[in-house]
Design a protein around this motif. Structure first.
Motif, PDB file in Angstrom:
ATOM      1  N   LEU A 181      -4.074 -12.706   7.295  1.00 30.35           N
ATOM      2  CA  LEU A 181      -3.054 -11.826   7.888  1.00 30.35           C
ATOM      3  C   LEU A 181      -2.028 -12.568   8.725  1.00 30.35           C
ATOM      4  CD1 LEU A 181      -4.743  -8.460   8.814  1.00 30.35           C
ATOM      5  CD2 LEU A 181      -2.921  -8.893   7.180  1.00 30.35           C
ATOM      6  N   SER A 182      -2.411 -13.684   9.289  1.00 31.47           N
ATOM      7  CA  SER A 182      -1.435 -14.428  10.103  1.00 31.47           C
ATOM      8  C   SER A 182      -0.289 -14.953   9.251  1.00 31.47           C
ATOM      9  CB  SER A 182      -2.124 -15.583  10.835  1.00 31.47           C
ATOM     10  OG  SER A 182      -2.626 -16.527   9.897  1.00 31.47           O
ATOM     11  N   GLU A 183      -0.488 -15.050   7.958  1.00 30.50           N
ATOM     12  CA  GLU A 183       0.540 -15.544   7.040  1.00 30.50           C
ATOM     13  C   GLU A 183       1.412 -14.430   6.467  1.00 30.50           C
ATOM     14  OE1 GLU A 183       0.829 -18.853   6.696  1.00 30.50           O
ATOM     15  OE2 GLU A 183      -0.867 -18.994   8.085  1.00 30.50           O
ATOM     16  N   ASN A 206       5.107  -8.359   2.899  1.00 33.71           N
ATOM     17  CA  ASN A 206       3.769  -8.476   2.308  1.00 33.71           C
ATOM     18  C   ASN A 206       2.855  -7.365   2.801  1.00 33.71           C
ATOM     19  OD1 ASN A 206       3.926 -12.045   2.754  1.00 33.71           O
ATOM     20  ND2 ASN A 206       4.433 -10.932   0.907  1.00 33.71           N
ATOM     21  N   VAL A 207       2.951  -7.068   4.095  1.00 33.99           N
ATOM     22  CA  VAL A 207       2.142  -5.980   4.666  1.00 33.99           C
ATOM     23  C   VAL A 207       2.513  -4.658   4.005  1.00 33.99           C
ATOM     24  CG1 VAL A 207       1.658  -4.635   6.756  1.00 33.99           C
ATOM     25  CG2 VAL A 207       1.787  -7.132   6.888  1.00 33.99           C
ATOM     26  N   ALA A 208       3.800  -4.368   3.963  1.00 32.14           N
ATOM     27  CA  ALA A 208       4.264  -3.099   3.392  1.00 32.14           C
ATOM     28  C   ALA A 208       3.898  -2.984   1.924  1.00 32.14           C
ATOM     29  CB  ALA A 208       5.776  -2.966   3.581  1.00 32.14           C
ATOM     30  N   ASN A 209       4.111  -4.044   1.160  1.00 32.11           N
ATOM     31  CA  ASN A 209       3.822  -3.988  -0.279  1.00 32.11           C
ATOM     32  C   ASN A 209       2.329  -3.878  -0.566  1.00 32.11           C
ATOM     33  OD1 ASN A 209       6.543  -4.177  -0.767  1.00 32.11           O
ATOM     34  ND2 ASN A 209       6.484  -6.273  -1.509  1.00 32.11           N
ATOM     35  N   THR A 210       1.519  -4.579   0.214  1.00 31.99           N
ATOM     36  CA  THR A 210       0.072  -4.499   0.008  1.00 31.99           C
ATOM     37  C   THR A 210      -0.440  -3.106   0.362  1.00 31.99           C
ATOM     38  OG1 THR A 210      -0.139  -6.871   0.451  1.00 31.99           O
ATOM     39  CG2 THR A 210      -2.153  -5.551   0.602  1.00 31.99           C
ATOM     40  N   LEU A 211       0.027  -2.569   1.483  1.00 29.76           N
ATOM     41  CA  LEU A 211      -0.375  -1.203   1.848  1.00 29.76           C
ATOM     42  C   LEU A 211       0.110  -0.194   0.817  1.00 29.76           C
ATOM     43  CD1 LEU A 211       0.203  -1.246   5.714  1.00 29.76           C
ATOM     44  CD2 LEU A 211      -2.004  -1.173   4.492  1.00 29.76           C
ATOM     45  N   TRP A 212       1.346  -0.365   0.329  1.00 30.51           N
ATOM     46  CA  TRP A 212       1.872   0.517  -0.714  1.00 30.51           C
ATOM     47  C   TRP A 212       0.985   0.468  -1.956  1.00 30.51           C
ATOM     48  CZ3 TRP A 212       3.309  -0.471  -5.717  1.00 30.51           C
ATOM     49  CH2 TRP A 212       3.907   0.589  -6.404  1.00 30.51           C
ATOM     50  N   LEU A 216      -6.952  -1.659   6.463  1.00 38.15           N
ATOM     51  CA  LEU A 216      -6.010  -0.801   7.183  1.00 38.15           C
ATOM     52  C   LEU A 216      -6.027  -1.101   8.678  1.00 38.15           C
ATOM     53  CD1 LEU A 216      -6.643   2.576   5.313  1.00 38.15           C
ATOM     54  CD2 LEU A 216      -4.705   1.020   5.033  1.00 38.15           C
ATOM     55  N   ASP A 217      -7.218  -1.261   9.236  1.00 38.45           N
ATOM     56  CA  ASP A 217      -7.324  -1.591  10.664  1.00 38.45           C
ATOM     57  C   ASP A 217      -6.651  -2.929  10.974  1.00 38.45           C
ATOM     58  OD1 ASP A 217      -8.776   0.754  11.115  1.00 38.45           O
ATOM     59  OD2 ASP A 217     -10.731  -0.269  11.093  1.00 38.45           O
ATOM     60  N   ALA A 218      -6.929  -3.934  10.147  1.00 38.98           N
ATOM     61  CA  ALA A 218      -6.385  -5.269  10.395  1.00 38.98           C
ATOM     62  C   ALA A 218      -4.870  -5.297  10.222  1.00 38.98           C
ATOM     63  CB  ALA A 218      -7.046  -6.282   9.460  1.00 38.98           C
ATOM     64  N   MET A 219      -4.369  -4.674   9.154  1.00 40.54           N
ATOM     65  CA  MET A 219      -2.918  -4.676   8.924  1.00 40.54           C
ATOM     66  C   MET A 219      -2.193  -3.844   9.972  1.00 40.54           C
ATOM     67  SD  MET A 219      -2.049  -4.891   4.919  1.00 40.54           S
ATOM     68  CE  MET A 219      -2.080  -6.520   4.186  1.00 40.54           C
ATOM     69  N   SER A 220      -2.831  -2.780  10.400  1.00 40.37           N
ATOM     70  CA  SER A 220      -2.241  -1.949  11.439  1.00 40.37           C
ATOM     71  C   SER A 220      -2.110  -2.742  12.738  1.00 40.37           C
ATOM     72  CB  SER A 220      -3.113  -0.704  11.651  1.00 40.37           C
ATOM     73  OG  SER A 220      -2.574   0.118  12.637  1.00 40.37           O
ATOM     74  N   ALA A 221      -3.152  -3.472  13.102  1.00 40.98           N
ATOM     75  CA  ALA A 221      -3.118  -4.281  14.326  1.00 40.98           C
ATOM     76  C   ALA A 221      -2.035  -5.355  14.244  1.00 40.98           C
ATOM     77  CB  ALA A 221      -4.487  -4.921  14.572  1.00 40.98           C
ATOM     78  N   VAL A 222      -1.905  -5.987  13.087  1.00 36.05           N
ATOM     79  CA  VAL A 222      -0.872  -7.022  12.913  1.00 36.05           C
ATOM     80  C   VAL A 222       0.514  -6.391  12.986  1.00 36.05           C
ATOM     81  CG1 VAL A 222       0.161  -8.555  11.172  1.00 36.05           C
ATOM     82  CG2 VAL A 222      -2.272  -8.691  11.674  1.00 36.05           C
ATOM     83  N   ASN A 243      10.598  -1.666   4.526  1.00 33.88           N
ATOM     84  CA  ASN A 243       9.277  -2.064   5.012  1.00 33.88           C
ATOM     85  C   ASN A 243       8.667  -0.992   5.908  1.00 33.88           C
ATOM     86  OD1 ASN A 243       9.404  -4.540   3.691  1.00 33.88           O
ATOM     87  ND2 ASN A 243      10.273  -5.581   5.459  1.00 33.88           N
ATOM     88  N   VAL A 244       9.468  -0.439   6.796  1.00 29.14           N
ATOM     89  CA  VAL A 244       8.982   0.614   7.694  1.00 29.14           C
ATOM     90  C   VAL A 244       8.595   1.852   6.892  1.00 29.14           C
ATOM     91  CG1 VAL A 244       9.618   2.158   9.590  1.00 29.14           C
ATOM     92  CG2 VAL A 244      10.286  -0.255   9.674  1.00 29.14           C
TER      93      VAL A 244
END
Length: 181
Positions: A114-116, A121-127, A140-146, A159-160
């Motif tokens: 996640l640090s990378e 990337n976050v938005a597309n992976t969640l999508w 979801l927890d980890a990406m939300s925290a990041v 992205n938003v």
């Protein structure tokens, strides 16, 4: 003619290039898929992800190749970088090929890297996970925290919007994240 001379890496690169250039001739991606399939174990993680992305971007569903890509990626997802992870998840969702073991492997790889991840990337992976209907709570927890920690870098309405849509679709509510977005 020359395609028969291409190795698997060159075929993956060619498929990616044609998809990137929006070549709409379906025969080109189909023809480049066969050499990728034959020597898939020899492809680097980036080329595996690029081959999947190329098939999805050109809207070519080549089930044997995508199935082999997904099966291979289950065991190698940990070696994918953040862009490869995001592209692979996006390709599977775009082609509507839900592969639960792959999504679990992608989630674990994403959490460890996640640090990378950049906001796209976050938005597309969640999508991708939302489109596949896969609610992976640790991801979801980890990406939300990041996303909360990097809220200032979440520029760009796409992205938003994609992040908010994905979380809503997965019925995952994180108050601090929604406020930050």
């Amino acid at each position: 003619k020359r395609l028969a001379e291409f190795g698997p890496q060159e075929s993956a690169n060619l498929a990616w290039a044609f998809a990137k250039l929006f070549v709409e001739e379906e025969a080109v991606p189909q023809a480049t898929a066969a050499p990728c399939f034959v020597a898939l174990p020899q492809l680097s993680p980036q080329h595996v992800a690029n081959a999947a992305w190329a098939l999805a971007a050109s809207a070519v569903l080549h089930r044997p190749v995508m199935g082999a890509i997904m099966d291979q990626a289950v065991g190698t997802a940990v070696s994918f970088n953040s862009q490869d992870i995001s592209n692979l998840a996006w390709a599977c969702a775009t082609l509507e090929m839900v592969h639960a073991p792959l999504l679990d492997a992608v989630a674990e790889a994403a959490i460890s890297q996640l640090s990378e991840f950049i906001p796209q990337n976050v938005a597309n992976t969640l999508w991708a996970f939302a489109t596949c209907g896969k609610q992976h709570l640790p991801l979801l927890d980890a990406m939300s925290a990041v996303a909360v920690a990097r809220a200032a870098s979440f520029t760009g309405s796409q992205n938003v919007a994609n992040t908010a849509w994905a979380l809503a679709s997965l019925q995952y509510y994180d108050g601090p994240l929604m406020s930050a977005l």
